[in-house]
Design a protein around this motif. Structure first.
Motif, PDB file in Angstrom:
ATOM      1  N   PHE A  40       0.684  -1.243  -0.033  1.00  0.00           N
ATOM      2  CA  PHE A  40       0.017  -0.050  -0.015  1.00  0.00           C
ATOM      3  C   PHE A  40       1.095   1.113  -0.076  1.00  0.00           C
ATOM      4  CE2 PHE A  40      -2.414  -3.480   2.103  1.00  0.00           C
ATOM      5  CZ  PHE A  40      -3.436  -3.598   1.213  1.00  0.00           C
ATOM      6  N   GLY A  41       0.560   2.230  -0.760  1.00  0.00           N
ATOM      7  CA  GLY A  41       1.464   3.615  -0.977  1.00  0.00           C
ATOM      8  C   GLY A  41       2.571   3.336  -1.981  1.00  0.00           C
ATOM      9  N   LYS A  42       2.798   2.271  -2.707  1.00  0.00           N
ATOM     10  CA  LYS A  42       4.080   2.097  -3.486  1.00  0.00           C
ATOM     11  C   LYS A  42       3.640   0.802  -4.195  1.00  0.00           C
ATOM     12  CE  LYS A  42       7.027  -0.392  -0.447  1.00  0.00           C
ATOM     13  NZ  LYS A  42       8.319  -0.612   0.201  1.00  0.00           N
ATOM     14  N   ASN A  43       4.380   1.084  -5.613  1.00  0.00           N
ATOM     15  CA  ASN A  43       4.386  -0.331  -6.257  1.00  0.00           C
ATOM     16  C   ASN A  43       5.602  -1.271  -6.034  1.00  0.00           C
ATOM     17  OD1 ASN A  43       2.474   0.789  -7.803  1.00  0.00           O
ATOM     18  ND2 ASN A  43       3.835   1.940  -9.318  1.00  0.00           N
ATOM     19  N   GLY A  44       5.349  -2.543  -6.266  1.00  0.00           N
ATOM     20  CA  GLY A  44       6.402  -3.436  -5.915  1.00  0.00           C
ATOM     21  C   GLY A  44       6.418  -4.289  -7.065  1.00  0.00           C
ATOM     22  N   VAL A  45       6.289  -5.655  -6.957  1.00  0.00           N
ATOM     23  CA  VAL A  45       6.318  -6.654  -8.035  1.00  0.00           C
ATOM     24  C   VAL A  45       4.888  -6.459  -8.739  1.00  0.00           C
ATOM     25  CG1 VAL A  45       6.151  -9.006  -8.742  1.00  0.00           C
ATOM     26  CG2 VAL A  45       7.994  -8.236  -7.137  1.00  0.00           C
ATOM     27  N   GLY A  46       3.960  -6.216  -7.822  1.00  0.00           N
ATOM     28  CA  GLY A  46       2.695  -6.006  -8.159  1.00  0.00           C
ATOM     29  C   GLY A  46       2.469  -4.134  -7.815  1.00  0.00           C
ATOM     30  N   PRO A  47       1.202  -3.960  -8.532  1.00  0.00           N
ATOM     31  CA  PRO A  47       1.119  -2.497  -8.260  1.00  0.00           C
ATOM     32  C   PRO A  47       0.248  -2.164  -6.920  1.00  0.00           C
ATOM     33  CG  PRO A  47      -0.942  -3.463  -9.568  1.00  0.00           C
ATOM     34  CD  PRO A  47       0.175  -4.563  -9.299  1.00  0.00           C
ATOM     35  N   ASN A  48       0.557  -0.822  -6.592  1.00  0.00           N
ATOM     36  CA  ASN A  48       0.094  -0.362  -5.249  1.00  0.00           C
ATOM     37  C   ASN A  48      -1.488  -0.419  -5.303  1.00  0.00           C
ATOM     38  OD1 ASN A  48      -0.545   1.562  -3.438  1.00  0.00           O
ATOM     39  ND2 ASN A  48      -0.356   3.376  -4.297  1.00  0.00           N
ATOM     40  N   LEU A  49      -1.806  -1.144  -4.030  1.00  0.00           N
ATOM     41  CA  LEU A  49      -3.100  -1.454  -3.739  1.00  0.00           C
ATOM     42  C   LEU A  49      -4.159  -0.499  -2.967  1.00  0.00           C
ATOM     43  CD1 LEU A  49      -3.190  -5.419  -3.449  1.00  0.00           C
ATOM     44  CD2 LEU A  49      -3.706  -3.964  -5.383  1.00  0.00           C
TER      45      LEU A  49
END
Length: 120
Positions: A40-49
């Protein structure tokens, strides 16, 4: 009489609010598996939720979505999230990059959606 009606209305609402809170708490625990790719709050391997419930699919800036998801036209409402969480590639969007096999427990799916709805 008016106080009796008001009291009855409050008694009906309180269990509903409590049940939702319990579902969200259980959803936070079930979401643990999702944390490998999502935050939450940033993209990682998957998008920010953050704010995913009610959001148009493939709309988080800075995340490289699959063409399939970009062209899906999906809005992440409860029905679409339920179908997605039970099998992203198999059930909802053929060609998505998400390799997660899905949650098979309907209660956990509902709990995760309740949790996601709290993350605005």
């Amino acid at each position: 009489m008016r106080n009796l009606i008001l009291g009855a209305a409050v008694a009906l609402v309180i269990p509903t609010v409590s049940a939702r809170a319990q579902d969200a708490a259980a959803g936070e625990k079930a979401f643990t598996a999702c944390k490998a790719c999502h935050a939450f709050g940033k993209n990682g391997v998957g998008p920010n939720l953050t704010g995913v419930v009610g959001r148009k699919a493939a709309s988080v800036e800075g995340y490289n979505y699959s063409t399939a998801l970009k062209e899906s036209g999906i809005t992440w409402d409860e029905a679409n999230l339920k179908e997605w969480l039970t099998g992203p590639a198999a059930n909802k969007v053929k060609g998505t990059k998400m390799v997660y096999q899905g949650l098979k427990d309907d209660k956990k799916v509902a709990d995760v959606i309740a949790y996601l709805a709290t993350m605005k």
